[in-house]
Design a protein around this motif. Structure first.
Motif, PDB file in Angstrom:
ATOM      1  N   ALA A 218       9.351   8.893  -9.531  1.00  0.00           N
ATOM      2  CA  ALA A 218       9.669   8.167 -11.120  1.00  0.00           C
ATOM      3  C   ALA A 218       9.041   6.740 -10.531  1.00  0.00           C
ATOM      4  O   ALA A 218       9.436   5.890 -11.722  1.00  0.00           O
ATOM      5  CB  ALA A 218      11.251   8.189 -11.256  1.00  0.00           C
ATOM      6  N   THR A 219       9.103   6.114  -9.680  1.00  0.00           N
ATOM      7  CA  THR A 219       8.663   4.898  -8.812  1.00  0.00           C
ATOM      8  C   THR A 219       7.558   4.829  -8.351  1.00  0.00           C
ATOM      9  O   THR A 219       6.938   3.720  -8.126  1.00  0.00           O
ATOM     10  CB  THR A 219       9.783   3.986  -8.963  1.00  0.00           C
ATOM     11  N   ASP A 220       7.291   6.093  -8.632  1.00  0.00           N
ATOM     12  CA  ASP A 220       5.234   6.006  -7.618  1.00  0.00           C
ATOM     13  C   ASP A 220       5.543   5.334  -6.115  1.00  0.00           C
ATOM     14  O   ASP A 220       4.136   4.549  -6.051  1.00  0.00           O
ATOM     15  CB  ASP A 220       4.010   5.184  -8.597  1.00  0.00           C
TER      16      ASP A 220
ATOM     17  N   ASP B 187       1.466  -1.033  -0.175  1.00  0.00           N
ATOM     18  CA  ASP B 187      -0.133   0.232  -0.027  1.00  0.00           C
ATOM     19  C   ASP B 187       0.675   1.238   0.091  1.00  0.00           C
ATOM     20  O   ASP B 187       0.875   1.551   1.046  1.00  0.00           O
ATOM     21  CB  ASP B 187      -1.096   0.121   1.749  1.00  0.00           C
ATOM     22  N   ARG B 188       1.117   1.292  -1.505  1.00  0.00           N
ATOM     23  CA  ARG B 188       2.113   3.417  -1.282  1.00  0.00           C
ATOM     24  C   ARG B 188       1.005   4.224  -1.246  1.00  0.00           C
ATOM     25  O   ARG B 188       1.450   5.334  -0.936  1.00  0.00           O
ATOM     26  CB  ARG B 188       2.756   3.329  -2.227  1.00  0.00           C
TER      27      ARG B 188
ATOM     28  N   ASP C  52      18.192   5.278  -7.477  1.00  0.00           N
ATOM     29  CA  ASP C  52      17.755   4.872  -8.385  1.00  0.00           C
ATOM     30  C   ASP C  52      16.822   3.376  -8.826  1.00  0.00           C
ATOM     31  O   ASP C  52      15.985   3.472  -8.943  1.00  0.00           O
ATOM     32  CB  ASP C  52      17.844   5.510  -9.998  1.00  0.00           C
ATOM     33  N   ALA C  53      18.616   2.566  -8.772  1.00  0.00           N
ATOM     34  CA  ALA C  53      18.268   1.782  -8.404  1.00  0.00           C
ATOM     35  C   ALA C  53      17.878   0.474  -7.139  1.00  0.00           C
ATOM     36  O   ALA C  53      16.619  -0.371  -7.273  1.00  0.00           O
ATOM     37  CB  ALA C  53      19.401   0.922  -8.813  1.00  0.00           C
ATOM     38  N   ILE C  54      17.817   1.154  -6.070  1.00  0.00           N
ATOM     39  CA  ILE C  54      17.611   1.072  -4.919  1.00  0.00           C
ATOM     40  C   ILE C  54      15.175   1.117  -5.327  1.00  0.00           C
ATOM     41  O   ILE C  54      14.767   0.266  -3.921  1.00  0.00           O
ATOM     42  CB  ILE C  54      17.834   2.194  -3.632  1.00  0.00           C
ATOM     43  N   ALA C  55      15.410   2.375  -5.577  1.00  0.00           N
ATOM     44  CA  ALA C  55      14.202   2.679  -5.600  1.00  0.00           C
ATOM     45  C   ALA C  55      13.005   2.004  -6.736  1.00  0.00           C
ATOM     46  O   ALA C  55      11.809   1.134  -6.202  1.00  0.00           O
ATOM     47  CB  ALA C  55      13.028   4.390  -6.586  1.00  0.00           C
ATOM     48  N   THR C  56      13.924   0.884  -7.359  1.00  0.00           N
ATOM     49  CA  THR C  56      13.193  -0.068  -8.908  1.00  0.00           C
ATOM     50  C   THR C  56      13.594  -1.758  -7.524  1.00  0.00           C
ATOM     51  O   THR C  56      13.499  -2.797  -9.267  1.00  0.00           O
ATOM     52  CB  THR C  56      13.928   0.157  -9.604  1.00  0.00           C
ATOM     53  N   ALA C  57      14.549  -2.099  -6.886  1.00  0.00           N
ATOM     54  CA  ALA C  57      14.653  -3.070  -6.293  1.00  0.00           C
ATOM     55  C   ALA C  57      13.766  -4.185  -6.045  1.00  0.00           C
ATOM     56  O   ALA C  57      14.057  -5.120  -5.962  1.00  0.00           O
ATOM     57  CB  ALA C  57      15.734  -2.727  -5.760  1.00  0.00           C
ATOM     58  N   SER C  58      12.693  -3.438  -5.653  1.00  0.00           N
ATOM     59  CA  SER C  58      11.410  -4.375  -5.117  1.00  0.00           C
ATOM     60  C   SER C  58      10.135  -4.182  -5.557  1.00  0.00           C
ATOM     61  O   SER C  58      10.230  -2.898  -5.448  1.00  0.00           O
ATOM     62  CB  SER C  58      11.824  -4.895  -3.682  1.00  0.00           C
ATOM     63  N   PRO C  59       8.788  -4.610  -6.091  1.00  0.00           N
ATOM     64  CA  PRO C  59       7.492  -3.561  -5.571  1.00  0.00           C
ATOM     65  C   PRO C  59       7.120  -3.553  -4.611  1.00  0.00           C
ATOM     66  O   PRO C  59       6.121  -3.396  -4.637  1.00  0.00           O
ATOM     67  CB  PRO C  59       6.602  -5.529  -6.611  1.00  0.00           C
ATOM     68  N   ARG C  60       8.004  -4.562  -3.675  1.00  0.00           N
ATOM     69  CA  ARG C  60       7.870  -4.168  -2.353  1.00  0.00           C
ATOM     70  C   ARG C  60       7.873  -2.538  -1.651  1.00  0.00           C
ATOM     71  O   ARG C  60       7.321  -2.715  -0.745  1.00  0.00           O
ATOM     72  CB  ARG C  60       7.907  -5.112  -1.278  1.00  0.00           C
ATOM     73  N   ILE C  61       9.107  -2.250  -2.618  1.00  0.00           N
ATOM     74  CA  ILE C  61       9.046  -0.373  -2.145  1.00  0.00           C
ATOM     75  C   ILE C  61       7.624   0.222  -1.585  1.00  0.00           C
ATOM     76  O   ILE C  61       7.067   0.869  -2.838  1.00  0.00           O
ATOM     77  CB  ILE C  61      10.037  -0.064  -2.893  1.00  0.00           C
TER      78      ILE C  61
END
Length: 319
Positions: free
Chosen positions: A201-203, A3-4, A145-154
């Motif tokens: 950028a990654t919502d 839940d973002r 940037d890579a950290i923010a996209t590293a998992s759909p759990r973020i």
């Protein structure tokens, strides 16, 4: 499955080793409470604090709050036991794990995989527990940037100012304040904007870190107003006295919330058959269009999440 959109205007830090503070936190109006196993918990107290946290999560009383546990960073010997004991013991009553001092996407991937294994073993819903990644040094910022996209759990990217200031040798001992001799702008602007861009950028949400001068409410409001103005979703609070100010600053002003809702209502009507199918129209002295609608959606969403109610309502012009 995470839940973002959950409100995180005020994120209250609570030592995981203090039963008294944990009990008090249940009744405070913070949007999020994170029970801390890292800096707020002495090394000898960490094993016992895990058990205290598990019991506190399972006992409940956290209605209306995001329930988060900050584990130790992956350079320590404590992290894997933090994750295993807390998630196995209270995963059904836990919303997120916060990972501090994240430096690479691989560290987030490790936590994602570990959570998945525990969820499968325990029969929990796979993927429901989110991850909050805390950026606390130059390496982490370069890799954000890579950290923010590293998992759909973020769910969130968090700025950790104290460790970050130390990591770049900033000449200041007052967390969040401008370093002595820096008189050309805001020394934190690039850091805050860099994290914000990676988050948007990654919502995912962007959260500002703590202001340690807990009795200086004017200073807290000034520093908090900076990140709120940029578009951050919330900030850490270290003391109950900071919560109300934080909630206020990360909520729209009443007049802004009313105006945003009126823009949405008016734009919806003007673009309809009854309103003439117009892509641009006048709302009072202001021209509104699709870009106006998008900006209004942001303010409206923040107001609704804060539980605000309208005090003004636009109505279509009479025929």
């Amino acid at each position: 499955m995470v839940d973002r959109r959950r409100p995180r205007r005020s994120c209250l830090a609570v030592p995981g080793s203090s039963q008294k503070m944990i009990d008090k936190a249940r009744g405070l109006p913070a949007d999020q409470v994170f029970l801390d196993l890292e800096d707020a918990c002495a090394p000898l107290a960490k094993p016992g604090a895990r058990k205290t946290i598990v019991a506190a999560l399972n006992e409940g009383g956290w209605e209306g709050k995001a329930r988060v546990v900050r584990v130790n960073d992956l350079t320590t010997e404590w992290t894997y036991r933090d994750v295993v004991e807390v998630v196995e013991g209270a995963g059904a009553n836990l919303d997120c794990i916060m990972l501090p001092k994240v430096q690479t996407a691989g560290q987030v991937a490790w936590l994602d995989l570990t959570l998945t294994q525990i969820e499968k073993t325990m029969g929990y819903e796979v993927g429901r527990i989110g991850i909050e990644a805390q950026i606390e040094n130059a390496k982490g910022l370069v890799e954000v940037d890579a950290i923010a996209t590293a998992s759909p759990r973020i769910e969130t990217i968090i700025f950790g100012p104290a460790d970050f200031m130390a990591s770049i040798n900033m000449k200041s001992l007052v967390v969040g304040e401008q370093p002595t001799g820096y008189d050309v702008g805001d020394a934190y602007h690039y850091i805050l904007m860099r994290i914000l861009m990676a988050a948007r950028a990654t919502d995912v949400q962007a959260i500002d870190g703590p202001y340690l001068q807990i009795r200086d409410l004017d200073g807290f409001r000034r520093v908090t107003g900076r990140s709120a103005a940029l578009g951050y979703d919330g900030k850490w609070v270290l003391h109950p006295g900071q919560i109300d100010a934080c909630n206020e600053l990360f909520s729209p002003r009443q007049e802004d919330y009313d105006h945003a809702e009126n823009i949405l209502d008016a734009y919806d009507w003007f673009t309809s058959e009854a309103g003439g199918k117009r892509g641009a129209a006048m709302l009072g002295d202001e021209m509104i269009d699709e870009a106006s609608r998008k900006m209004a959606l942001v303010v409206s969403a923040k107001g609704r999440a804060a539980g605000m109610t309208r005090t003004d309502r636009w109505t279509p012009p009479a025929e």
